[in-house]
Design an enzyme around this catalytic site. Structure first.
Site, PDB file in Angstrom:
ATOM      1  N   LYS A 162     -28.725  26.632  22.093  1.00  0.00           N
ATOM      2  CA  LYS A 162     -28.701  25.731  20.945  1.00  0.00           C
ATOM      3  C   LYS A 162     -27.717  24.591  21.193  1.00  0.00           C
ATOM      4  CE  LYS A 162     -31.121  28.121  17.695  1.00  0.00           C
ATOM      5  NZ  LYS A 162     -32.175  27.592  16.826  1.00  0.00           N
ATOM      6  N   ASP A 189     -32.666  23.906  22.595  1.00  0.00           N
ATOM      7  CA  ASP A 189     -33.051  23.567  21.221  1.00  0.00           C
ATOM      8  C   ASP A 189     -32.051  22.560  20.661  1.00  0.00           C
ATOM      9  OD1 ASP A 189     -33.828  23.399  18.605  1.00  0.00           O
ATOM     10  OD2 ASP A 189     -33.715  25.543  18.191  1.00  0.00           O
ATOM     11  N   GLU A 215     -36.788  21.710  22.645  1.00  0.00           N
ATOM     12  CA  GLU A 215     -37.242  21.998  21.281  1.00  0.00           C
ATOM     13  C   GLU A 215     -36.588  21.080  20.251  1.00  0.00           C
ATOM     14  OE1 GLU A 215     -37.471  25.877  18.241  1.00  0.00           O
ATOM     15  OE2 GLU A 215     -36.844  26.109  20.317  1.00  0.00           O
ATOM     16  N   ASP A 240     -40.552  22.300  16.080  1.00  0.00           N
ATOM     17  CA  ASP A 240     -40.194  23.492  15.322  1.00  0.00           C
ATOM     18  C   ASP A 240     -40.083  23.136  13.845  1.00  0.00           C
ATOM     19  OD1 ASP A 240     -39.231  25.801  14.195  1.00  0.00           O
ATOM     20  OD2 ASP A 240     -37.328  25.802  15.237  1.00  0.00           O
ATOM     21  N   LYS A 264     -43.564  29.992  13.501  1.00  0.00           N
ATOM     22  CA  LYS A 264     -42.736  31.036  12.900  1.00  0.00           C
ATOM     23  C   LYS A 264     -43.465  31.544  11.651  1.00  0.00           C
ATOM     24  CE  LYS A 264     -38.341  29.137  14.537  1.00  0.00           C
ATOM     25  NZ  LYS A 264     -37.057  28.488  14.171  1.00  0.00           N
TER      26      LYS A 264
END
Length: 355
Positions: A162, A189, A215, A240, A264
């Site tokens: 991240k 991400d 991402e 996302d 998701k």
């Protein structure tokens, strides 16, 4: 088969290792477990993991939805009319996507138990295992390397890092991890933290690493910037936060703004909608990944079974349960050296008689 009783339980779960992303630090999660009983003695279970940012819900919203909408609506219904039930519930629930996903999971759990097969086989059974990444939140370089070392020792072969809050630090982390573990696959991400210029700079600076997935580097409020990044970099860009509905998937594909999408189930409203979104991605020649939020094992199991059922889903990021303390559903699938395997139990793999 008719639904005779619906009940639920709220789980307030602490995380063993709080983590930071570009816009918040997270140390706990609330999950809801829905139990749907039928006159055929088959019981289905579903999970909701409300998140104000990701699913537009608070725990109170889900409690209210279960008591005042879901229970009154479902009682007496035939679970095999799931297309009708989910369509009508979506209208009643509005934007409460995890509440809808919870019902969706429970209905598919019921149907696959009735068919006496694991859910992934009921949905299509394309494969029977998939590798998952494991996530390292935003932290200092030394701590990042320490976490990476621990995960590699556990057998994980894919690390998702991240970032998005400091470009130079992000570049340094990715270079350092790759230098220490050159055979580990890396994903990054950006959590909406970068501008277009920063996104391009990040990719250029890490080109030698061979990052597998980039991402959501830019903010969802200016989606055209995501497309600008995609058009200027050589690695796959994945949506996302920009993807919450079937309409989002169509728009992203039509405008060629990404190379990949992250589905998701809590965010999109469950498996049924997820299948439609994946079909759009397949038609547009976009790869798909099944991701997660902070979900107990029951929610992760649903994502796993969905991922195993479709040829277009070749990536998984299903690690949301690993930091949950005392997860009552941790054993309904197996995780071995970064590979997720379902059990051959019917449905999602959970029944009260098995545990």
């Amino acid at each position: 088969m008719r639904i005779t009783n619906i009940s639920f339980e709220r789980l307030d779960l602490k995380l063993s290792d709080p983590y930071t992303i570009a816009y918040e630090t997270i140390d706990r999660t609330s999950n809801f477990i829905l139990k749907i009983e039928t006159d055929g003695r088959i019981v289905g279970y579903g999970c909701a993991a409300p998140d104000p940012v990701v699913t537009n819900e608070s725990p109170g919203d889900v409690t209210d939805a279960i008591k005042n909408i879901i229970i009154p609506y479902l009682r007496g219904k035939d679970p095999f009319t799931y297309a009708l039930l989910l369509l009508e519930l979506k209208e009643l629930l509005g934007r409460r996507s995890s509440a809808l996903a919870m019902v969706d999971m429970a209905l598919f759990d019921l149907m696959s138990k009735k068919a006496e097969v694991p859910l992934y086989k009921f949905l299509g059974g394309f494969r029977n295992y998939i590798a998952t990444s494991i996530t390292i939140g935003i932290m200092g370089l030394d701590e990042t390397l320490s976490h990476a070392s621990e995960f590699v020792k556990q057998g994980f072969t894919i690390l998702k890092i991240k970032g998005g809050s400091n470009l130079e630090e992000d570049i340094a982390k990715m270079r350092s991890i790759h230098e220490k573990y050159p055979n580990i696959e890396l994903r990054f991400d950006g959590n909406q933290g970068y501008s277009v210029k920063e996104s391009v700079a990040f990719v250029k600076a890490t080109a030698a690493i061979g990052i597998e997935i980039f991402e959501q580097p830019t903010k969802i409020e200016a989606e055209e910037r995501l497309g600008e990044v995609t058009g200027q970099v050589s690695i796959p860009v994945m949506a996302d936060e920009s993807l919450k509905t079937l309409t989002d998937a169509f728009r992203l594909a039509q405008n060629e703004r990404v190379d990949m999408i992250n589905i998701k189930l809590q965010k999109v409203g469950g498996i049924w909608v997820g299948m439609h979104i994946n079909s759009v991605a397949k038609a547009a020649k976009l790869d798909a990944m099944v991701g997660c939020i902070d979900e107990c094992g029951l929610g992760i199991a649903a994502g796993l079974h969905f991922a195993l059922s479709r040829p277009n889903i070749v990536y998984a990021d299903l690690d949301g349960h690993l930091d949950i303390i005392d997860d009552p559903y941790h054993s309904i699938f197996r995780l071995e050296k970064g590979i997720l395997y379902p059990t051959e139990e019917y449905g999602l793999g959970y029944s009260e008689t098995n545990f």
